[in-house]
Design a protein around this motif. Sequence first.
Motif, PDB file in Angstrom:
ATOM      1  N   ALA A   1       0.834  -1.208   0.000  1.00 52.84           N
ATOM      2  CA  ALA A   1       0.000   0.000   0.000  1.00 52.84           C
ATOM      3  C   ALA A   1       0.861   1.249   0.000  1.00 52.84           C
ATOM      4  N   LEU A   2       2.091   1.117   0.506  1.00 54.48           N
ATOM      5  CA  LEU A   2       3.020   2.239   0.591  1.00 54.48           C
ATOM      6  C   LEU A   2       4.434   1.674   0.474  1.00 54.48           C
ATOM      7  N   ARG A   3       5.302   2.368  -0.236  1.00 53.49           N
ATOM      8  CA  ARG A   3       6.652   1.840  -0.461  1.00 53.49           C
ATOM      9  C   ARG A   3       7.654   2.975  -0.593  1.00 53.49           C
ATOM     10  N   ASP A   4       8.823   2.789   0.043  1.00 50.66           N
ATOM     11  CA  ASP A   4       9.952   3.720  -0.116  1.00 50.66           C
ATOM     12  C   ASP A   4       9.561   5.165   0.158  1.00 50.66           C
ATOM     13  N   CYS A   5       8.814   5.377   1.243  1.00 46.49           N
ATOM     14  CA  CYS A   5       8.337   6.727   1.570  1.00 46.49           C
ATOM     15  C   CYS A   5       9.300   7.402   2.539  1.00 46.49           C
ATOM     16  N   SER A   6       9.968   8.419   2.093  1.00 41.49           N
ATOM     17  CA  SER A   6      10.858   9.214   2.941  1.00 41.49           C
ATOM     18  C   SER A   6      10.415  10.669   2.869  1.00 41.49           C
ATOM     19  N   LEU A   7      10.006  11.201   4.023  1.00 41.10           N
ATOM     20  CA  LEU A   7       9.481  12.560   4.084  1.00 41.10           C
ATOM     21  C   LEU A   7       9.945  13.229   5.359  1.00 41.10           C
ATOM     22  N   ASP A   8      10.106  14.521   5.313  1.00 37.99           N
ATOM     23  CA  ASP A   8      10.439  15.331   6.474  1.00 37.99           C
ATOM     24  C   ASP A   8       9.423  16.465   6.519  1.00 37.99           C
ATOM     25  N   LEU A   9       8.395  16.318   7.377  1.00 40.41           N
ATOM     26  CA  LEU A   9       7.283  17.266   7.385  1.00 40.41           C
ATOM     27  C   LEU A   9       7.499  18.332   8.453  1.00 40.41           C
ATOM     28  N   PRO A  10       7.437  19.597   8.070  1.00 32.82           N
ATOM     29  CA  PRO A  10       7.812  20.689   8.970  1.00 32.82           C
ATOM     30  C   PRO A  10       6.824  20.937  10.093  1.00 32.82           C
ATOM     31  N   GLN A  11       7.367  21.257  11.263  1.00 33.13           N
ATOM     32  CA  GLN A  11       6.550  21.577  12.426  1.00 33.13           C
ATOM     33  C   GLN A  11       5.892  22.942  12.258  1.00 33.13           C
ATOM     34  N   GLY A  12       4.659  23.058  12.776  1.00 30.98           N
ATOM     35  CA  GLY A  12       3.967  24.337  12.748  1.00 30.98           C
ATOM     36  C   GLY A  12       3.299  24.661  11.437  1.00 30.98           C
ATOM     37  N   ASN A  13       3.214  23.678  10.530  1.00 32.09           N
ATOM     38  CA  ASN A  13       2.584  23.881   9.224  1.00 32.09           C
ATOM     39  C   ASN A  13       1.263  23.129   9.134  1.00 32.09           C
ATOM     40  N   VAL A  14       0.439  23.542   8.188  1.00 30.29           N
ATOM     41  CA  VAL A  14      -0.715  22.754   7.778  1.00 30.29           C
ATOM     42  C   VAL A  14      -0.299  22.038   6.495  1.00 30.29           C
ATOM     43  N   ILE A  15      -0.252  20.713   6.553  1.00 37.39           N
ATOM     44  CA  ILE A  15       0.308  19.914   5.467  1.00 37.39           C
ATOM     45  C   ILE A  15      -0.817  19.155   4.778  1.00 37.39           C
TER      46      ILE A  15
ATOM     47  N   LYS B   1      -8.009  18.109  23.130  1.00 35.35           N
ATOM     48  CA  LYS B   1      -6.880  17.362  23.705  1.00 35.35           C
ATOM     49  C   LYS B   1      -5.619  18.224  23.789  1.00 35.35           C
ATOM     50  N   GLN B   2      -5.624  19.341  23.045  1.00 40.12           N
ATOM     51  CA  GLN B   2      -4.461  20.212  22.916  1.00 40.12           C
ATOM     52  C   GLN B   2      -3.249  19.426  22.413  1.00 40.12           C
ATOM     53  N   PRO B   3      -3.431  18.737  21.281  1.00 37.57           N
ATOM     54  CA  PRO B   3      -2.330  17.947  20.740  1.00 37.57           C
ATOM     55  C   PRO B   3      -1.289  18.833  20.074  1.00 37.57           C
ATOM     56  N   ARG B   4      -0.112  18.303  19.861  1.00 41.79           N
ATOM     57  CA  ARG B   4       0.900  18.991  19.062  1.00 41.79           C
ATOM     58  C   ARG B   4       0.726  18.662  17.578  1.00 41.79           C
ATOM     59  N   LEU B   5       0.150  17.487  17.301  1.00 41.99           N
ATOM     60  CA  LEU B   5      -0.086  17.060  15.922  1.00 41.99           C
ATOM     61  C   LEU B   5      -1.555  16.680  15.772  1.00 41.99           C
ATOM     62  N   LEU B   6      -2.224  17.259  14.791  1.00 43.19           N
ATOM     63  CA  LEU B   6      -3.610  16.935  14.483  1.00 43.19           C
ATOM     64  C   LEU B   6      -3.649  16.276  13.113  1.00 43.19           C
TER      65      LEU B   6
ATOM     66  N   VAL C   1      -5.643  26.638  14.366  1.00 38.39           N
ATOM     67  CA  VAL C   1      -4.207  26.656  14.093  1.00 38.39           C
ATOM     68  C   VAL C   1      -3.606  28.005  14.464  1.00 38.39           C
ATOM     69  N   ALA C   2      -4.360  29.065  14.209  1.00 36.71           N
ATOM     70  CA  ALA C   2      -3.876  30.406  14.536  1.00 36.71           C
ATOM     71  C   ALA C   2      -3.738  30.620  16.031  1.00 36.71           C
ATOM     72  N   GLU C   3      -4.537  29.885  16.830  1.00 37.04           N
ATOM     73  CA  GLU C   3      -4.542  30.067  18.282  1.00 37.04           C
ATOM     74  C   GLU C   3      -3.532  29.197  19.005  1.00 37.04           C
ATOM     75  N   ALA C   4      -3.001  28.160  18.353  1.00 39.33           N
ATOM     76  CA  ALA C   4      -2.182  27.178  19.065  1.00 39.33           C
ATOM     77  C   ALA C   4      -0.926  26.843  18.267  1.00 39.33           C
ATOM     78  N   ASP C   5       0.072  26.276  18.978  1.00 36.24           N
ATOM     79  CA  ASP C   5       1.278  25.766  18.341  1.00 36.24           C
ATOM     80  C   ASP C   5       0.957  24.356  17.860  1.00 36.24           C
ATOM     81  N   LEU C   6       0.416  24.257  16.655  1.00 35.98           N
ATOM     82  CA  LEU C   6      -0.169  23.018  16.181  1.00 35.98           C
ATOM     83  C   LEU C   6       0.323  22.703  14.776  1.00 35.98           C
ATOM     84  N   THR C   7       0.643  21.437  14.539  1.00 34.20           N
ATOM     85  CA  THR C   7       0.950  20.949  13.201  1.00 34.20           C
ATOM     86  C   THR C   7      -0.225  20.112  12.735  1.00 34.20           C
ATOM     87  N   VAL C   8      -0.672  20.321  11.514  1.00 32.83           N
ATOM     88  CA  VAL C   8      -1.829  19.604  10.980  1.00 32.83           C
ATOM     89  C   VAL C   8      -1.410  18.823   9.749  1.00 32.83           C
ATOM     90  N   LEU C   9      -1.798  17.539   9.716  1.00 32.85           N
ATOM     91  CA  LEU C   9      -1.633  16.712   8.523  1.00 32.85           C
ATOM     92  C   LEU C   9      -3.031  16.343   8.048  1.00 32.85           C
TER      93      LEU C   9
END
Length: 321
Positions: free
Chosen positions: A22-36, A150-155, A180-188
């Motif tokens: 279903a997924l193969r050879d996936c290498s990613l570096d997703l930035p903190q504090g972004n909506v991805i 929950k005040q997560p760091r990642l949503l 997102v504007a109110e919190a230090d949150l990364t969204v995927l």
Amino acid sequence: MTGTSALRFSGLGKRYGRRTWALRDCSLDLPQGNVIGLVGANGAGKTTLLQLAIGLLKPTEGTVSMFGRPLRMDSPAGLAEVGFVAQDHPLYRGFSVADMLRYGNSMNPRFDRPGAERRLRELGIPTEHRADRLSGGQQAQVALTLALAKQPRLLVLDEPVASLDPLARREFMKTLVEAVAEADLTVLLSSHVVTELERVCDHVVLLHQGRVRLTGDIDDLIAGHRMLTGPRTDDTAGVAGLIAATHGTRHSHLLVRQPVGMPAHPRWEANPVGLEDLVLAYLARPDTEPPQAASPPPPEPAGPGRRLSIVTDPSAAERQA
């Protein structure tokens, strides 16, 4: 955005059975504090990637790290880091909204119940109503509110607006942007609605047939591509950076990836391209690797001539138990 990655995938792969990847050879570096934004056709591996990212699945190969540490979803501390909303917005159907707020408050150490109640009041959602009596848009808003409380760091959001009408979709995205504007949150966020992603996302990942085809900052990707329009030509083999070519009776249109500032051929007109056109063009490519070099288009021819959210996902809670 800080220097720390929110999520890092290294050689990530997931196989079902003996042969189906279903997924193969996936290498990613997703930035903190972004909506991805995560995009791709049905079956591209989006849900598999999201479930690997939050520990609902174990990879067949490769590793996942979250905020610079190996992913650990078998501890309360790990669970507290992540909020998750699945595509069908699973709620406890026999619970009232107030019941779910009480349950979420008892299960999550950082649960912001006053903030959740305020958000629901602003949305006009009565907390005495049962979940199964709410509209689809209201259920989506409750699921999002519980995950945010929950005040997560990642949503992580898996196709959260797929079943919503345009108005409910817009309201959901508005709530997300405000959170997102109110919190230090990364969204995927995965979605088929690319125009919505272009409005709310900073970064995009495009999956196709279980592999990463394109990733990067949206503004940079758009700035690095353009649509060239010029006299009709079928000879595009020598155009490095060519993503897609369409032809009319008298003109050809070439979507190319070229360094910012590179001048077009004087016989060709360069125009900006939107994210949706970019995504569709990459999905239609027969190869899986984006071009690395760029050159001007060909000259004019002589003739005429694309349980992480414990309170919103009961099945996930059972799997974690």
